[in-house]
Design an enzyme around this catalytic site. Structure first.
Site, PDB file in Angstrom:
ATOM      1  N   GLU A  67      30.843  38.355  87.327  1.00 16.29           N
ATOM      2  CA  GLU A  67      29.692  37.371  86.739  1.00 16.29           C
ATOM      3  C   GLU A  67      30.701  37.195  85.667  1.00 16.29           C
ATOM      4  O   GLU A  67      31.678  37.753  85.220  1.00 16.29           O
ATOM      5  CB  GLU A  67      29.080  39.123  85.253  1.00 16.29           C
ATOM      6  N   CYS A 103      33.728  33.014  79.336  1.00 15.16           N
ATOM      7  CA  CYS A 103      33.910  34.075  79.348  1.00 15.16           C
ATOM      8  C   CYS A 103      34.144  34.933  80.561  1.00 15.16           C
ATOM      9  O   CYS A 103      33.352  34.694  81.580  1.00 15.16           O
ATOM     10  CB  CYS A 103      33.009  34.848  78.863  1.00 15.16           C
ATOM     11  N   CYS A 112      35.000  48.374  87.592  1.00 14.03           N
ATOM     12  CA  CYS A 112      36.050  48.745  86.145  1.00 14.03           C
ATOM     13  C   CYS A 112      36.288  49.932  86.582  1.00 14.03           C
ATOM     14  O   CYS A 112      35.111  50.730  87.068  1.00 14.03           O
ATOM     15  CB  CYS A 112      35.458  48.189  84.840  1.00 14.03           C
ATOM     16  N   CYS A 170      33.699  52.681  79.419  1.00 12.68           N
ATOM     17  CA  CYS A 170      32.835  53.091  78.878  1.00 12.68           C
ATOM     18  C   CYS A 170      31.650  53.307  78.679  1.00 12.68           C
ATOM     19  O   CYS A 170      31.276  53.401  79.484  1.00 12.68           O
ATOM     20  CB  CYS A 170      33.588  51.972  77.695  1.00 12.68           C
ATOM     21  N   CYS A 228      28.745  49.909  78.507  1.00  9.39           N
ATOM     22  CA  CYS A 228      29.332  48.919  79.502  1.00  9.39           C
ATOM     23  C   CYS A 228      28.609  49.462  80.907  1.00  9.39           C
ATOM     24  O   CYS A 228      28.755  50.231  81.123  1.00  9.39           O
ATOM     25  CB  CYS A 228      30.971  49.081  79.399  1.00  9.39           C
ATOM     26  N   SER A 246      41.198  40.746  75.868  1.00  8.44           N
ATOM     27  CA  SER A 246      41.176  41.767  75.170  1.00  8.44           C
ATOM     28  C   SER A 246      40.992  42.667  76.189  1.00  8.44           C
ATOM     29  O   SER A 246      40.609  43.060  77.712  1.00  8.44           O
ATOM     30  CB  SER A 246      38.791  41.977  74.860  1.00  8.44           C
ATOM     31  N   CYS A 301      28.727  42.448  79.178  1.00  9.47           N
ATOM     32  CA  CYS A 301      28.710  43.041  80.110  1.00  9.47           C
ATOM     33  C   CYS A 301      28.439  43.690  81.497  1.00  9.47           C
ATOM     34  O   CYS A 301      28.283  44.912  81.219  1.00  9.47           O
ATOM     35  CB  CYS A 301      30.382  43.479  79.381  1.00  9.47           C
TER      36      CYS A 301
HETATM   37  N1  SAH Z   1      37.793  45.805  79.064  1.00 12.11           N
HETATM   38  C1  SAH Z   1      37.636  45.200  78.322  1.00 12.11           C
HETATM   39  C2  SAH Z   1      37.245  43.697  78.328  1.00 12.11           C
HETATM   40  C3  SAH Z   1      35.864  43.702  78.980  1.00 12.11           C
HETATM   41  S1  SAH Z   1      34.977  43.823  77.838  1.00 12.11           S
HETATM   42  C4  SAH Z   1      38.379  45.454  77.139  1.00 12.11           C
HETATM   43  O1  SAH Z   1      37.398  46.747  76.876  1.00 12.11           O
HETATM   44  O2  SAH Z   1      38.249  45.118  76.251  1.00 12.11           O
HETATM   45  C5  SAH Z   1      34.524  42.901  76.256  1.00 12.11           C
HETATM   46  C6  SAH Z   1      33.447  43.163  75.959  1.00 12.11           C
HETATM   47  O3  SAH Z   1      32.909  43.681  75.492  1.00 12.11           O
HETATM   48  C7  SAH Z   1      34.637  45.131  75.071  1.00 12.11           C
HETATM   49  O4  SAH Z   1      35.319  44.621  73.344  1.00 12.11           O
HETATM   50  C8  SAH Z   1      33.568  45.584  75.001  1.00 12.11           C
HETATM   51  O5  SAH Z   1      34.185  47.308  74.494  1.00 12.11           O
HETATM   52  C9  SAH Z   1      32.716  45.228  75.103  1.00 12.11           C
HETATM   53  N2  SAH Z   1      31.040  45.079  75.568  1.00 12.11           N
HETATM   54  C10 SAH Z   1      30.426  46.248  76.727  1.00 12.11           C
HETATM   55  N3  SAH Z   1      29.678  46.992  76.640  1.00 12.11           N
HETATM   56  C11 SAH Z   1      28.626  46.937  75.831  1.00 12.11           C
HETATM   57  C12 SAH Z   1      27.663  46.290  75.215  1.00 12.11           C
HETATM   58  N4  SAH Z   1      26.536  47.034  75.871  1.00 12.11           N
HETATM   59  N5  SAH Z   1      27.741  45.830  74.059  1.00 12.11           N
HETATM   60  C13 SAH Z   1      28.698  45.570  72.938  1.00 12.11           C
HETATM   61  N6  SAH Z   1      29.246  45.477  73.043  1.00 12.11           N
HETATM   62  C14 SAH Z   1      30.177  45.832  74.735  1.00 12.11           C
END
Ligand code: SAH
Length: 342
Positions: A93, A106, A113, A117, A120, A192, A334
């Site tokens: 994406e 972006c 991944c 998290c 996510c 990031s 994401c």
């Molecule tokens: N792996 C990297 C970059 C990708 S995610 C990282 O963790 O920084 C980009 C950002 O979106 C990160 O800050 C991530 O924590 C956030 N993110 C992921 N899912 C999300 C969600 N459902 N709502 C808000 N932010 C989210």
């Protein structure tokens, strides 16, 4: 037969090396390089190359072009969300956001991944593979081709963990920044990371001028452990040490990302802990209203909670912004579009 290579993975030095090995003139390298960035789709379009060179290139390389398999366009704010198919038919994406200062792409750095998290969607299907620098470059080029405009800013905030694909990321940053390449200023690029500590030290030592964003999302280890498994390996203390090293070494400001999740990390007490953690650091906090991912059981914080959280930080002298929500009606968080399509 040897596998063909994606020519977008090659920088000038790689191309010079290639032509030298082939006993062909080295200056062909910069000609080819320029054609790649003029978005040539076939080697036969490279009209200043002799036929013999074109034939050699055709034998050894292909020019990767991602196919748009799905495109969602938000009429409200002009955000576009792409699902691209790569040459091995994996999908990633990307999002294009319009700001007054230009167009921001972006992009994804991995297919899937490993970080897992809990809020996510990117890690839901697991980890498939890393993207090469040329594939990441083509994400930017494919968007630029689609909107017929230059991309002025890049954020590495799509699917994947950039620091889990370190070598290719560094090469990608140098390629997009190259004046003969896409010429996107390093200061217009943000990387990031979820906080892979050893790579933060390495990245500081690279002395690149790009912005480093850290996905913090919690101000105590128990909460962060529950949201981000990476914290069990590199806890907040270790992360802060690495961030301080980065700031000292580069003299650059770090952006901390903090997604506000209702009743999980959005209390005034959590804000106060965050302020104490960051006090005195050259930094900026970006509060992100959580994007709800179906089936995850997290809700976004109320407007009042966001305002209070911001207030607590500001009163303690921490610079803070609340990120504008773009593309909220188009699966722009994401990993959400890929998940829905699959
Ligand atoms: N792996 C990297 C970059 C990708 S995610 C990282 O963790 O920084 C980009 C950002 O979106 C990160 O800050 C991530 O924590 C956030 N993110 C992921 N899912 C999300 C969600 N459902 N709502 C808000 N932010 C989210």
């Amino acid at each position: 037969m040897e596998q063909k290579m994606n020519i977008k993975d090659y920088d000038i030095q790689d191309l010079e090396h290639y032509f030298t090995e082939k006993k062909l003139p080295k200056f062909r390298a910069s000609q080819v390089f320029e054609w790649i960035y003029k978005d040539a789709a076939h080697f036969c379009e490279m009209t200043n190359l002799p036929k013999q060179v074109i034939e050699e290139l055709d034998k050894d390389f292909y020019i990767a072009r991602h196919k748009i398999v799905e495109l969602q366009h938000s009429k409200n704010d002009n955000t576009r969300k792409y699902l691209f198919e790569l040459s091995d038919s994996s999908t990633v994406e990307c999002v294009l956001m319009e700001y007054t200062y230009g167009k921001t792409a972006c992009i994804s750095t991995q297919v899937g991944c490993k970080m897992a998290c809990t809020f996510c969607a990117s890690a839901i299907g697991g980890f498939i593979r890393n993207l090469s620098c040329g594939e990441m470059l083509e994400e930017v080029m494919a968007i630029s081709r689609d909107v017929k405009d230059r991309i002025s800013n890049i954020v590495l905030m799509g699917m994947g963990e950039p620091f889990d694909n370190y070598e290719e990321i560094i090469k990608f940053l140098k390629l997009v920044n190259s004046s003969k390449g896409l010429n996107v200023g390093m200061r217009h690029i943000t990387l990031s990371t979820s906080g892979i500590v050893p790579k933060i030290y390495d990245f500081a030592d690279e002395q690149l001028q790009c912005t480093l964003a850290i996905s913090l999302h919690a101000s105590d280890d128990a909460t962060r452990n529950a949201l981000m498994p990476v914290n069990k390996k590199y806890n907040i203390g270790k992360l802060m040490e690495a961030c301080k090293y980065y700031i000292n070494k580069t003299n650059r400001r770090i952006t901390y990302e903090y997604a506000l999740i209702k009743d999980i990390n959005d209390s005034a007490d959590a804000a106060d802990k965050l302020a104490r953690l960051l006090r005195g650091q050259l930094c900026h906090v970006n509060l992100i209203p959580m994007n709800t991912v179906e089936g995850k059981g997290f809700e976004k914080s109320t407007k009042q909670a966001v305002a209070k959280f911001r207030d607590v930080l500001e009163k303690q002298g921490i610079e803070v912004t609340v990120r504008r929500e773009l593309g909220s009606e188009i699966d722009a968080a994401c990993g959400q579009l890929r998940r829905r399509v699959q």
